[in-house]
Design a protein around this motif. Structure first.
Motif, PDB file in Angstrom:
ATOM      1  N   GLY A  86       9.222  10.100  -7.706  1.00 46.46           N
ATOM      2  CA  GLY A  86       8.289   9.681  -8.753  1.00 46.46           C
ATOM      3  C   GLY A  86       6.850   9.875  -8.303  1.00 46.46           C
ATOM      4  N   GLU A  87       5.945   9.421  -9.154  1.00 44.50           N
ATOM      5  CA  GLU A  87       4.515   9.619  -8.918  1.00 44.50           C
ATOM      6  C   GLU A  87       4.104   8.998  -7.576  1.00 44.50           C
ATOM      7  OE1 GLU A  87       5.892   7.893 -11.357  1.00 44.50           O
ATOM      8  OE2 GLU A  87       5.469   8.872 -13.275  1.00 44.50           O
ATOM      9  N   GLY A  88       3.412   9.777  -6.761  1.00 45.33           N
ATOM     10  CA  GLY A  88       2.911   9.276  -5.483  1.00 45.33           C
ATOM     11  C   GLY A  88       3.895   9.449  -4.332  1.00 45.33           C
ATOM     12  N   ASP A  89       5.055  10.078  -4.598  1.00 42.67           N
ATOM     13  CA  ASP A  89       6.067  10.312  -3.550  1.00 42.67           C
ATOM     14  C   ASP A  89       5.426  11.050  -2.373  1.00 42.67           C
ATOM     15  OD1 ASP A  89       8.097  11.419  -1.984  1.00 42.67           O
ATOM     16  OD2 ASP A  89       8.837  12.728  -3.570  1.00 42.67           O
ATOM     17  N   PRO A  90       5.412  10.415  -1.183  1.00 37.49           N
ATOM     18  CA  PRO A  90       4.748  11.070  -0.060  1.00 37.49           C
ATOM     19  C   PRO A  90       5.667  11.985   0.740  1.00 37.49           C
ATOM     20  CG  PRO A  90       5.385   8.851   0.568  1.00 37.49           C
ATOM     21  CD  PRO A  90       5.898   9.081  -0.837  1.00 37.49           C
ATOM     22  N   ALA A 135       0.829  -1.214   0.000  1.00 41.11           N
ATOM     23  CA  ALA A 135       0.000   0.000   0.000  1.00 41.11           C
ATOM     24  C   ALA A 135       0.861   1.260   0.000  1.00 41.11           C
ATOM     25  CB  ALA A 135      -0.912   0.001   1.225  1.00 41.11           C
ATOM     26  N   GLY A 136       2.194   1.099   0.085  1.00 37.88           N
ATOM     27  CA  GLY A 136       3.093   2.245   0.188  1.00 37.88           C
ATOM     28  C   GLY A 136       3.495   2.784  -1.178  1.00 37.88           C
ATOM     29  N   PHE A 137       4.372   3.756  -1.148  1.00 37.66           N
ATOM     30  CA  PHE A 137       4.824   4.466  -2.355  1.00 37.66           C
ATOM     31  C   PHE A 137       5.443   3.499  -3.362  1.00 37.66           C
ATOM     32  CE2 PHE A 137       8.633   7.289  -3.716  1.00 37.66           C
ATOM     33  CZ  PHE A 137       8.038   7.616  -4.911  1.00 37.66           C
ATOM     34  N   LEU A 138       6.526   2.842  -2.983  1.00 41.62           N
ATOM     35  CA  LEU A 138       7.155   1.884  -3.896  1.00 41.62           C
ATOM     36  C   LEU A 138       6.251   0.682  -4.137  1.00 41.62           C
ATOM     37  CD1 LEU A 138       9.465   0.583  -5.479  1.00 41.62           C
ATOM     38  CD2 LEU A 138      10.405  -0.211  -3.283  1.00 41.62           C
ATOM     39  N   GLY A 139       5.625   0.190  -3.055  1.00 41.28           N
ATOM     40  CA  GLY A 139       4.819  -1.029  -3.165  1.00 41.28           C
ATOM     41  C   GLY A 139       3.730  -0.913  -4.217  1.00 41.28           C
ATOM     42  N   GLN A 140       3.095   0.246  -4.292  1.00 40.07           N
ATOM     43  CA  GLN A 140       2.008   0.404  -5.270  1.00 40.07           C
ATOM     44  C   GLN A 140       2.540   0.335  -6.701  1.00 40.07           C
ATOM     45  OE1 GLN A 140      -1.129   3.326  -4.554  1.00 40.07           O
ATOM     46  NE2 GLN A 140      -0.189   3.733  -2.579  1.00 40.07           N
ATOM     47  N   HIS A 141       3.704   0.929  -6.925  1.00 44.12           N
ATOM     48  CA  HIS A 141       4.310   0.853  -8.264  1.00 44.12           C
ATOM     49  C   HIS A 141       4.696  -0.590  -8.582  1.00 44.12           C
ATOM     50  CE1 HIS A 141       4.779   5.110  -9.515  1.00 44.12           C
ATOM     51  NE2 HIS A 141       4.661   5.319  -8.213  1.00 44.12           N
ATOM     52  N   LEU A 142       5.228  -1.288  -7.589  1.00 48.11           N
ATOM     53  CA  LEU A 142       5.647  -2.669  -7.823  1.00 48.11           C
ATOM     54  C   LEU A 142       4.438  -3.548  -8.140  1.00 48.11           C
ATOM     55  CD1 LEU A 142       7.615  -5.007  -7.868  1.00 48.11           C
ATOM     56  CD2 LEU A 142       7.534  -5.066  -5.364  1.00 48.11           C
ATOM     57  N   VAL A 143       3.370  -3.374  -7.375  1.00 51.65           N
ATOM     58  CA  VAL A 143       2.155  -4.161  -7.637  1.00 51.65           C
ATOM     59  C   VAL A 143       1.697  -3.935  -9.076  1.00 51.65           C
ATOM     60  CG1 VAL A 143      -0.304  -4.360  -7.066  1.00 51.65           C
ATOM     61  CG2 VAL A 143       1.401  -4.267  -5.232  1.00 51.65           C
ATOM     62  N   GLN A 144       1.672  -2.669  -9.501  1.00 48.83           N
ATOM     63  CA  GLN A 144       1.208  -2.371 -10.860  1.00 48.83           C
ATOM     64  C   GLN A 144       2.127  -3.012 -11.907  1.00 48.83           C
ATOM     65  OE1 GLN A 144      -1.785  -0.914 -11.708  1.00 48.83           O
ATOM     66  NE2 GLN A 144      -1.145  -1.771 -13.685  1.00 48.83           N
ATOM     67  N   ALA A 171      -0.203 -15.342   5.296  1.00 44.26           N
ATOM     68  CA  ALA A 171      -0.116 -14.563   4.051  1.00 44.26           C
ATOM     69  C   ALA A 171       0.905 -15.138   3.065  1.00 44.26           C
ATOM     70  CB  ALA A 171       0.239 -13.105   4.376  1.00 44.26           C
ATOM     71  N   VAL A 172       2.003 -15.684   3.565  1.00 46.80           N
ATOM     72  CA  VAL A 172       3.051 -16.164   2.635  1.00 46.80           C
ATOM     73  C   VAL A 172       2.750 -17.576   2.110  1.00 46.80           C
ATOM     74  CG1 VAL A 172       4.839 -14.800   3.784  1.00 46.80           C
ATOM     75  CG2 VAL A 172       4.643 -17.212   4.318  1.00 46.80           C
ATOM     76  N   ARG A 173       1.880 -18.286   2.805  1.00 45.25           N
ATOM     77  CA  ARG A 173       1.618 -19.674   2.413  1.00 45.25           C
ATOM     78  C   ARG A 173       1.138 -19.763   0.956  1.00 45.25           C
ATOM     79  NH1 ARG A 173       2.088 -23.401   6.073  1.00 45.25           N
ATOM     80  NH2 ARG A 173       1.659 -22.220   7.959  1.00 45.25           N
ATOM     81  N   GLY A 174       1.754 -20.642   0.188  1.00 42.03           N
ATOM     82  CA  GLY A 174       1.349 -20.855  -1.205  1.00 42.03           C
ATOM     83  C   GLY A 174       1.947 -19.860  -2.189  1.00 42.03           C
ATOM     84  N   LYS A 175       2.782 -18.936  -1.704  1.00 43.02           N
ATOM     85  CA  LYS A 175       3.348 -17.937  -2.622  1.00 43.02           C
ATOM     86  C   LYS A 175       4.634 -18.479  -3.262  1.00 43.02           C
ATOM     87  CE  LYS A 175       0.194 -14.897  -1.590  1.00 43.02           C
ATOM     88  NZ  LYS A 175      -0.673 -15.796  -0.790  1.00 43.02           N
ATOM     89  N   ASP A 176       4.903 -18.005  -4.479  1.00 40.36           N
ATOM     90  CA  ASP A 176       6.137 -18.376  -5.179  1.00 40.36           C
ATOM     91  C   ASP A 176       7.254 -17.376  -4.896  1.00 40.36           C
ATOM     92  OD1 ASP A 176       5.024 -20.648  -6.704  1.00 40.36           O
ATOM     93  OD2 ASP A 176       3.744 -19.079  -7.553  1.00 40.36           O
ATOM     94  N   VAL A 177       6.845 -16.154  -4.595  1.00 36.16           N
ATOM     95  CA  VAL A 177       7.855 -15.125  -4.311  1.00 36.16           C
ATOM     96  C   VAL A 177       7.261 -14.087  -3.362  1.00 36.16           C
ATOM     97  CG1 VAL A 177       7.228 -13.864  -6.445  1.00 36.16           C
ATOM     98  CG2 VAL A 177       9.419 -13.389  -5.343  1.00 36.16           C
ATOM     99  N   VAL A 178       8.104 -13.635  -2.432  1.00 34.31           N
ATOM    100  CA  VAL A 178       7.712 -12.547  -1.532  1.00 34.31           C
ATOM    101  C   VAL A 178       8.632 -11.357  -1.806  1.00 34.31           C
ATOM    102  CG1 VAL A 178       7.636 -11.762   0.868  1.00 34.31           C
ATOM    103  CG2 VAL A 178       6.787 -14.040   0.276  1.00 34.31           C
ATOM    104  N   PHE A 179       8.005 -10.203  -2.039  1.00 30.57           N
ATOM    105  CA  PHE A 179       8.740  -8.938  -2.155  1.00 30.57           C
ATOM    106  C   PHE A 179       8.565  -8.221  -0.817  1.00 30.57           C
ATOM    107  CE2 PHE A 179       7.370 -10.027  -6.431  1.00 30.57           C
ATOM    108  CZ  PHE A 179       8.509  -9.801  -7.207  1.00 30.57           C
ATOM    109  N   HIS A 180       9.659  -8.051  -0.098  1.00 29.95           N
ATOM    110  CA  HIS A 180       9.538  -7.451   1.232  1.00 29.95           C
ATOM    111  C   HIS A 180       9.927  -5.973   1.167  1.00 29.95           C
ATOM    112  CE1 HIS A 180       9.503  -6.650   5.363  1.00 29.95           C
ATOM    113  NE2 HIS A 180      10.747  -6.946   5.646  1.00 29.95           N
ATOM    114  N   CYS A 181       8.906  -5.139   0.890  1.00 28.16           N
ATOM    115  CA  CYS A 181       9.119  -3.684   0.757  1.00 28.16           C
ATOM    116  C   CYS A 181       8.703  -2.918   2.005  1.00 28.16           C
ATOM    117  CB  CYS A 181       8.276  -3.111  -0.385  1.00 28.16           C
ATOM    118  SG  CYS A 181       8.598  -3.798  -1.974  1.00 28.16           S
ATOM    119  N   ALA A 182       7.933  -3.536   2.873  1.00 25.17           N
ATOM    120  CA  ALA A 182       7.397  -2.789   4.021  1.00 25.17           C
ATOM    121  C   ALA A 182       8.519  -2.396   4.972  1.00 25.17           C
ATOM    122  CB  ALA A 182       6.368  -3.635   4.769  1.00 25.17           C
ATOM    123  N   ALA A 183       8.385  -1.232   5.531  1.00 24.42           N
ATOM    124  CA  ALA A 183       9.330  -0.778   6.554  1.00 24.42           C
ATOM    125  C   ALA A 183       8.685   0.368   7.311  1.00 24.42           C
ATOM    126  CB  ALA A 183      10.630  -0.297   5.905  1.00 24.42           C
ATOM    127  N   ALA A 184       9.145   0.546   8.546  1.00 25.60           N
ATOM    128  CA  ALA A 184       8.816   1.785   9.255  1.00 25.60           C
ATOM    129  C   ALA A 184       9.784   2.819   8.701  1.00 25.60           C
ATOM    130  CB  ALA A 184       8.989   1.601  10.753  1.00 25.60           C
TER     131      ALA A 184
END
Ligand code: NAD
Length: 247
Positions: free
Chosen positions: A175-179, A14-23, A62-75
């Motif tokens: 970039g776009e959405g930079d908070p 849901a974060g700045f980078l994460g949203q771009h990565l999801v897209q 949440a990770v169960r059954g996934k092929d890859v985890v992108f760990h972008c979350a951080a405080a």
């Protein structure tokens, strides 16, 4: 992989980078994407799990059954978090350890970690350095210390319990959405606080466009899943634009 697509989890989706990565993952048409974030995005085309990196039970589910985890979350080192070392340790270090453990327990094969170029910076000029540069012994702040520790944990986990890992080190992201960066500069300028220069005004700072950072994540996951996986697994990569920009 019933749909023939790879199943990806994006922490911090849901974060700045994460949203771009999801897209970008959706744009490849090769991924089913799930977001794991402590806050829900305003709107989303993908499954969203609202959860906390500090909660092992939530992560495991949440990770169960996934092929890859992108760990972008951080405080992030926002004004709100900057003095809260306890939070940054719990989320950025212990939360990363939790992600690793969850991936290993659930037999997720690939983990891509968003690190930071600041892990090698300790206040002295760095020009044309590569990934042989050692970690900062005196990181510039506690946040950076937690990014170093998180990266070390991720890279040490490579090859353990069937997990392959890679760490990506963007510089300041724009970039776009930079908070943070551009809104802060604009706010300071509007308040008349931009009329000073640190140094001789020729300082250079490396910035990375958010689309390039997201693309690096997509490529890193493809590399981990590809025939030359062993060449990238267990390694960290700086993600930069071509030239440093005046700061
Ligand atoms: P962001 O704050 O926009 O996104 C981080 C996301 O993590 C947010 O959506 C937040 O809700 C989520 N999060 C925070 N604590 C959580 C928790 N306990 N459990 C689950 N989710 C949680 O930050 P960003 O700029 O998108 O940064 C993404 C990554 O890139 C981070 O790992 C950051 O360290 C790294 N990074 C950012 C920059 C930059 O300039 N923005 C530079 C280098 C590295």
């Amino acid at each position: 992989m019933a749909s023939g697509k790879r199943r990806a989890l994006v922490t911090g989706g849901a974060g700045f980078l994460g949203q771009h990565l999801v897209q970008q993952l959706l744009d490849t048409a090769q991924y089913d994407v799930t977001i794991f974030d402590i806050k829900a995005p305003e709107d989303s085309k993908v499954t969203v799990v609202v959860g906390d990196l500090r909660r092992m039970d939530q992560l495991l589910a949440a990770v169960r059954g996934k092929d890859v985890v992108f760990h972008c979350a951080a405080a992030a080192p926002s004004a709100e978090n900057a003095m809260n070392n306890t939070l940054m340790q719990a989320v950025n270090v212990d939360g990363t350890a939790n992600i690793i453990k969850a991936c290993q327990e659930a037999q997720v094969p690939h983990l891509v970690y968003t690190s930071s170029a600041s892990v090698v910076f300790e206040g002295k000029p760095l020009h044309m350095v590569n990934e042989d540069q050692p970690y900062a012994t005196k990181p510039m702040d506690f946040y950076t210390r937690t990014k170093i520790r998180g990266e070390q944990l991720v890279l040490a986990a490579n090859g353990q319990a069937g997990l392959s890992t890679v760490a990506l080190r963007p510089s300041g992201i724009f970039g776009e959405g930079d908070p943070i960066f551009v809104p802060t500069v604009v706010k300071q300028a509007r308040a008349g606080k931009m009329k000073f220069v640190i140094g001789n005004g020729k300082n250079l700072m490396d910035w990375t466009y958010v689309g390039n950072v997201a693309q690096a994540h997509v490529q890193a996951a493809a590399a981990l899943a590809g025939p030359r996986s062993s060449r990238v697994a267990g390694r960290a990569y700086f993600i930069t634009n071509q030239d440093p920009r005046p700061f």
